[in-house]
Design a protein around this motif. Structure first.
Motif, short mmCIF file in Angstrom:
data_model
loop_
_atom_site.label_atom_id
_atom_site.label_comp_id
_atom_site.label_asym_id
_atom_site.label_seq_id
_atom_site.Cartn_x
_atom_site.Cartn_y
_atom_site.Cartn_z
N TYR A 148 18.13 -3.06 -5.98
CA TYR A 148 19.23 -3.36 -6.92
C TYR A 148 20.56 -2.75 -6.47
CZ TYR A 148 15.91 -4.74 -10.66
OH TYR A 148 14.95 -5.34 -11.44
N ASP A 149 20.50 -1.56 -5.95
CA ASP A 149 21.74 -0.80 -5.79
C ASP A 149 22.35 -0.84 -4.40
OD1 ASP A 149 21.78 -0.15 -8.45
OD2 ASP A 149 20.57 1.64 -8.18
N GLY A 150 21.59 -1.28 -3.39
CA GLY A 150 22.16 -1.41 -2.05
C GLY A 150 21.70 -0.33 -1.11
N GLU A 151 22.49 -0.07 -0.09
CA GLU A 151 22.05 0.85 0.96
C GLU A 151 23.22 1.69 1.46
OE1 GLU A 151 18.78 -0.60 3.43
OE2 GLU A 151 20.00 -0.10 5.20
N THR A 152 22.91 2.93 1.85
CA THR A 152 23.91 3.80 2.51
C THR A 152 23.32 4.24 3.84
OG1 THR A 152 24.66 4.61 0.37
CG2 THR A 152 25.26 5.92 2.29
N TYR A 153 24.06 4.00 4.90
CA TYR A 153 23.56 4.30 6.24
C TYR A 153 24.62 5.11 6.98
CZ TYR A 153 21.37 3.49 10.80
OH TYR A 153 20.76 3.64 12.01
N ASN A 154 24.22 6.23 7.53
CA ASN A 154 25.16 7.05 8.30
C ASN A 154 24.74 7.01 9.77
OD1 ASN A 154 26.77 8.90 9.49
ND2 ASN A 154 26.44 10.53 7.96
N ALA A 155 25.49 6.23 10.55
CA ALA A 155 25.11 6.01 11.95
C ALA A 155 25.28 7.26 12.80
CB ALA A 155 25.94 4.86 12.52
N SER A 156 26.00 8.26 12.27
CA SER A 156 26.15 9.47 13.09
C SER A 156 25.42 10.67 12.46
CB SER A 156 27.64 9.78 13.30
OG SER A 156 28.27 9.83 12.05
N ALA A 157 24.59 10.39 11.48
CA ALA A 157 23.85 11.51 10.86
C ALA A 157 22.86 12.10 11.86
CB ALA A 157 23.11 11.01 9.62
N PRO A 158 22.78 13.43 11.93
CA PRO A 158 21.78 14.02 12.83
C PRO A 158 20.37 13.75 12.28
CG PRO A 158 22.87 15.72 11.51
CD PRO A 158 23.55 14.42 11.17
N ILE A 159 19.45 13.56 13.20
CA ILE A 159 18.06 13.35 12.78
C ILE A 159 17.39 14.71 12.66
CG2 ILE A 159 15.83 12.34 13.49
CD1 ILE A 159 18.00 10.25 12.75
N LYS A 160 16.79 14.99 11.51
CA LYS A 160 16.14 16.31 11.30
C LYS A 160 14.63 16.19 11.39
CE LYS A 160 18.88 17.81 7.74
NZ LYS A 160 18.89 17.98 6.35
N GLU A 161 14.03 17.04 12.20
CA GLU A 161 12.56 17.07 12.23
C GLU A 161 12.08 17.79 10.98
OE1 GLU A 161 10.82 15.52 14.42
OE2 GLU A 161 12.49 15.03 15.77
N ILE A 162 11.12 17.21 10.29
CA ILE A 162 10.67 17.82 9.03
C ILE A 162 9.34 18.56 9.23
CG2 ILE A 162 10.08 17.36 6.59
CD1 ILE A 162 12.98 16.77 7.29
N GLY A 163 8.57 18.11 10.19
CA GLY A 163 7.27 18.75 10.42
C GLY A 163 6.17 17.71 10.45
N PHE A 164 4.95 18.16 10.28
CA PHE A 164 3.82 17.23 10.31
C PHE A 164 3.64 16.56 8.95
CE2 PHE A 164 2.61 19.99 13.91
CZ PHE A 164 2.54 18.99 14.88
N ALA A 165 3.12 15.36 9.00
CA ALA A 165 2.92 14.59 7.77
C ALA A 165 1.86 15.24 6.89
CB ALA A 165 2.48 13.17 8.12
N ALA A 166 1.97 14.99 5.62
CA ALA A 166 0.93 15.47 4.69
C ALA A 166 0.01 14.30 4.35
CB ALA A 166 1.59 15.98 3.42
N VAL A 167 -1.28 14.54 4.37
CA VAL A 167 -2.22 13.49 3.98
C VAL A 167 -2.19 13.37 2.46
CG1 VAL A 167 -4.67 12.87 3.86
CG2 VAL A 167 -3.69 13.73 6.00
N CYS A 168 -2.09 12.14 2.02
CA CYS A 168 -1.87 11.90 0.60
C CYS A 168 -3.12 11.26 0.01
CB CYS A 168 -0.68 10.97 0.50
SG CYS A 168 0.10 11.03 -1.05
N SER A 169 -4.05 12.08 -0.44
CA SER A 169 -5.34 11.51 -0.85
C SER A 169 -5.29 10.89 -2.24
CB SER A 169 -6.43 12.57 -0.77
OG SER A 169 -5.94 13.74 -1.35
N SER A 170 -4.17 11.09 -2.96
CA SER A 170 -4.12 10.51 -4.31
C SER A 170 -3.91 8.99 -4.27
CB SER A 170 -2.98 11.16 -5.10
OG SER A 170 -1.75 10.89 -4.48
N ILE A 171 -3.50 8.45 -3.11
CA ILE A 171 -3.29 6.99 -3.05
C ILE A 171 -4.57 6.33 -2.55
CG2 ILE A 171 -1.82 5.13 -2.16
CD1 ILE A 171 0.28 7.27 -1.54
N SER A 172 -4.95 5.29 -3.25
CA SER A 172 -6.22 4.64 -2.91
C SER A 172 -6.06 3.71 -1.71
CB SER A 172 -6.67 3.83 -4.12
OG SER A 172 -7.73 3.00 -3.76
N VAL A 173 -7.13 3.57 -0.95
CA VAL A 173 -7.12 2.55 0.11
C VAL A 173 -7.81 1.28 -0.40
CG1 VAL A 173 -6.97 4.03 2.15
CG2 VAL A 173 -9.21 3.58 1.11
N ASP A 174 -8.37 1.36 -1.58
CA ASP A 174 -9.13 0.22 -2.12
C ASP A 174 -8.25 -0.97 -2.48
OD1 ASP A 174 -11.19 1.91 -1.85
OD2 ASP A 174 -11.37 2.40 -3.99
#
Ligand code: BGC
Length: 726
Positions: A148-174
């Protein structure tokens, strides 16, 4: 099938910034085949070695996420090198965007992706790379994105490493299912037709066509310079940029430049627009740097139509555009305001027209699966699917999408399977109406004076609506009982195709019709006449047709019908001896009419007959879309009556065809072609002096009806010449 992969999400809250999940992959030898399976609780874009995987915009698409979430399967064999980086960027989309905020269970699901890359090596070994806690997460340059609201994109924003992904077991694969629908892709690319300054002093680009999609930019700029664009469908009476009809949808695009030459288009949003206001821009504005890109579900075009009347041709084109702009994975009411919902009523009235323009089988089959998934225990169905707003009602003419669309698809595409998979749900819908009614053999409910919260939407937006209401005067109980009869009739037909015993429903149908006739003895609105005629509910056909004709003539040869009556209005006339009146309505140019909109500059179909008034003023902002396909339903009358191409019920999908054109001198000529599974059917007629000449081509056995005379023919091309009298 996604088997071993885990749902993964960012290990920390990134706010509105879209995360990127990535994994380095080293192949261990020559690859025979590599397949990537991906899905997301949101929308995603996957890349291998910086090249985009597939071309599905807003993948994994829009479904009833509580029970159904598509994943896609891509053949990525040619994309793999020795060292590879697989990245998946995640946006909110339908799942977690503002569109679903009422449905907390969906909306508050963590943003997560799931993927499995299956690599089959030349030596026969198979390895899978799956999403798990070994994937890395970093920020993207998409700072914000919402449908609904659109997009904001910063082409010169630095990319930040956040770390390793977290496994999200609350979401079903079913809930994961393989892609069922068509994919949404980019289509037409439009250049500005003009760039101008409004009386308010704003710089505006006009792309000449109301589309759903986005603007692609090319710009040379300095780092940190900003481009801000707003979107609109129309200009107001003074010629100023007008966005009030978007309601709360901000529909804004903000792009912050990097240094140098660059290109950009939004990743995870789309807009409904013809005009773009340039709120901020570095340097001079060049038309060449802006391209409007239309996105829609990638269906196969099948039907083409042209007449000798340029305004009717424009109406046909406008309907086509409203179709495309609203077939973005689900059939939506409109592509611009804070709605874009799969409203059943709109889809129901337009499905036939859509299926003459495009092969819609796959598109609708997927949506019908969602409709079935959302059907309630008692057989009722919500008014929108997916039911992001958690609507609890079930309106007549909206809910009947459950019977009307499967039957329409069966007729057009001849696929028994569509009836097989929907039959039980159709039956449950009919049974629901039976149980829900106050009176036996009708669908009635108590009169509710609260217009806003009534059970049904009635003849929505009809012009005989009392002041302050959106509902026409045709009583809800009349409409609901008429559709109850129609849905029961379609259920019986579907049952017969499937070889079911329909005796009980046949008796029910007879009872509904006779009770209807006893209860509704007088017709006082155009819509009442239309429904009684089109659904074969009256014994007094000639009288009712004359009454309808007279009502129209007394009204200055103008319609008063809304969502419920309009789709069948011309049929009710032409099938009962008033084809001329039908043509007069079609070709009416004064308000309210289809051509009124054309004359007022429409490039799509409007929600209201008077979206723009003669003095340039606009309908109230709260409910005013300029891209609502419902009234475009008139186009199926052009294909199936004016050109006369109709599938045979006994041999559906155009295994056999009826071609019964109904010409009118005012149109000059008509040329239609329709690609079917059995070849192309064409119908052409033209007025030449006091004669009409016809040329009809059929790839299959056909019944041709000219001037009421029938002939059965084999495949071939046939020419007729009829002399006019009087
Ligand atoms: C939509 C319609 C829809 C209706 C229900 C509106 O907000 O835009 O097209 O069918 O609600 O009455």
């Amino acid at each position: 099938m996604i088997t071993d992969a885990k749902w993964i999400c960012a290990p920390a809250d990134l706010g509105e910034v879209c995360p990127v999940f990535s994994k380095e992959i080293r192949t261990k030898g020559p690859v025979k085949k590599a397949v990537l399976l991906v899905s997301a609780t949101g929308v995603y874009e996957a890349k291998i070695n910086d090249t985009r995987v597939g071309n599905f915009i807003l993948a994994p698409g829009c479904t009833s996420y509580r029970t159904r979430l598509q994943y896609q399967r891509y053949d990525v064999t040619a994309m793999l090198a020795k060292e590879n980086r697989l990245c998946i960027c995640l946006g909110k989309g339908w799942y977690r965007g503002r569109i679903s905020e009422n449905d907390k269970r969906i909306h508050e699901t963590p943003g997560a992706v799931i993927a499995e890359l299956v690599i089959e090596y030349e030596d026969g070994s198979v390895c899978s790379v799956i999403t798990d806690a070994s994937w890395s997460v970093c920020t993207s340059r998409i700072l914000f994105s919402d449908l609904y609201d659109g997009e904001t994109y910063n082409a010169s924003a630095p990319i930040k490493e956040i770390g390793f992904a977290a496994v999200c077991s609350s979401i079903s694969v079913d809930t994961l299912i393989l892609q069922e629908g068509e994919i949404v892709t980019e289509h037409e690319r439009l250049k500005p037709v003009r760039i101008f300054t409004t009386p308010r002093g704003e710089q505006v680009i006009d792309f000449g066509q109301n589309i759903a999609g986005y603007v692609a930019l090319t710009v040379t700029a300095k780092e940190g310079e900003r481009i801000v664009l707003s979107h609109a469908e129309v200009l107001d009476a003074e010629g100023n940029f007008y966005t009030q009809n978007y309601r709360s949808a901000k529909s804004k695009l903000t792009y912050i430049c990097r240094e140098g030459h660059q290109t950009y288009h939004p990743f995870f949003t789309y807009f409904g627009f013809q005009y773009v206001r340039i709120d901020e821009y570095p340097g001079d504005i060049h038309a060449a740097d802006f391209t409007a890109v239309a996105i829609y579900s990638d269906m196969k075009r099948t039907g083409y139509l042209e007449t000798g009347d340029q305004k009717i041709n424009k109406l046909y084109q406008n309907t086509l555009w409203s179709l495309l702009d609203n077939f973005i994975d689900i059939p939506t009411d409109c592509p611009q305001r804070d709605e874009r919902m799969g409203w059943l009523g709109d889809a129901q009235v337009f499905a036939k027209t859509a299926s003459y323009y495009y092969d819609t089988k796959r598109f609708f089959a997927k949506w019908l699966s969602d409709l079935r998934a959302e059907q309630r225990e008692d057989g009722s169905v919500p008014d929108t699917v997916p039911n992001f707003w958690l609507l609890t009602r079930s309106s007549t003419a909206w809910g009947d999408a459950m019977t009307i669309i499967p039957w329409q698809l069966y007729l057009m595409f001849g696929d028994r399977e569509i009836l097989e998979s929907n039959y039980e749900a159709m039956k449950r819908w009919v049974d629901f109406m039976t149980r829900d009614s106050l009176d036996e053999y009708l669908w009635t409910c108590a009169d509710d004076s609260d217009l806003m919260w009534r059970k049904h939407y009635g003849d929505w937006l009809a012009l005989d609506a009392p002041e302050g209401s959106y509902r026409g005067v045709t009583p809800d109980n009349f409409i609901a009982s008429a559709f109850y009869a129609y849905s029961t009739e379609l259920l019986i037909k579907a049952g017969h195709v499937l070889g079911k015993d329909m005796v009980e429903y046949e008796a029910l149908y007879r009872n509904i019709v006779s009770t209807f006739q006893k209860t509704f003895t007088e017709y006082t609105t155009q819509t009442e006449c239309v429904l009684a005629l089109y659904f074969h509910l009256t014994d007094h056909v000639a009288e009712t047709a004359k009454l309808l004709h007279d009502m129209i003539v007394q009204n200055g040869c103008k319609l008063k019908t809304g969502f419920v009556g309009t789709p069948y209005l011309l049929y009710a006339l032409s099938e009962n001896g008033y084809a001329k009146t039908a043509y007069s309505l079609l070709m009416q140019e004064d308000y309210p009419s289809w051509l009124y909109e054309v004359n007022h500059g429409a490039t799509t179909i409007w929600e209201h007959w008077d979206g723009i008034r003669d003095d340039g003023s606009l309908w109230s902002a709260d409910m005013n879309s300029y891209n609502h396909y419902a009234y475009g339903a008139v186009v199926d009358w052009l294909y199936s009556v004016a050109a006369g191409i109709r599938p045979n019920e006994e041999r559906p999908g155009f295994q056999e065809v009826t071609i019964a054109p109904v010409p009118d001198r005012r149109l000059g000529y008509m040329r239609v072609s329709l690609d079917t599974a059995y070849g192309t059917v064409t119908s052409f007629w033209q007025y030449e002096g006091d004669k009409v000449c016809y040329e009809i081509t059929t790839p299959v056995k056909a019944t041709i009806v000219i001037d009421g005379k029938k002939c059965d023919v084999e495949r071939g091309t046939y020419r007729f010449l009829t002399k006019l009298f009087g």
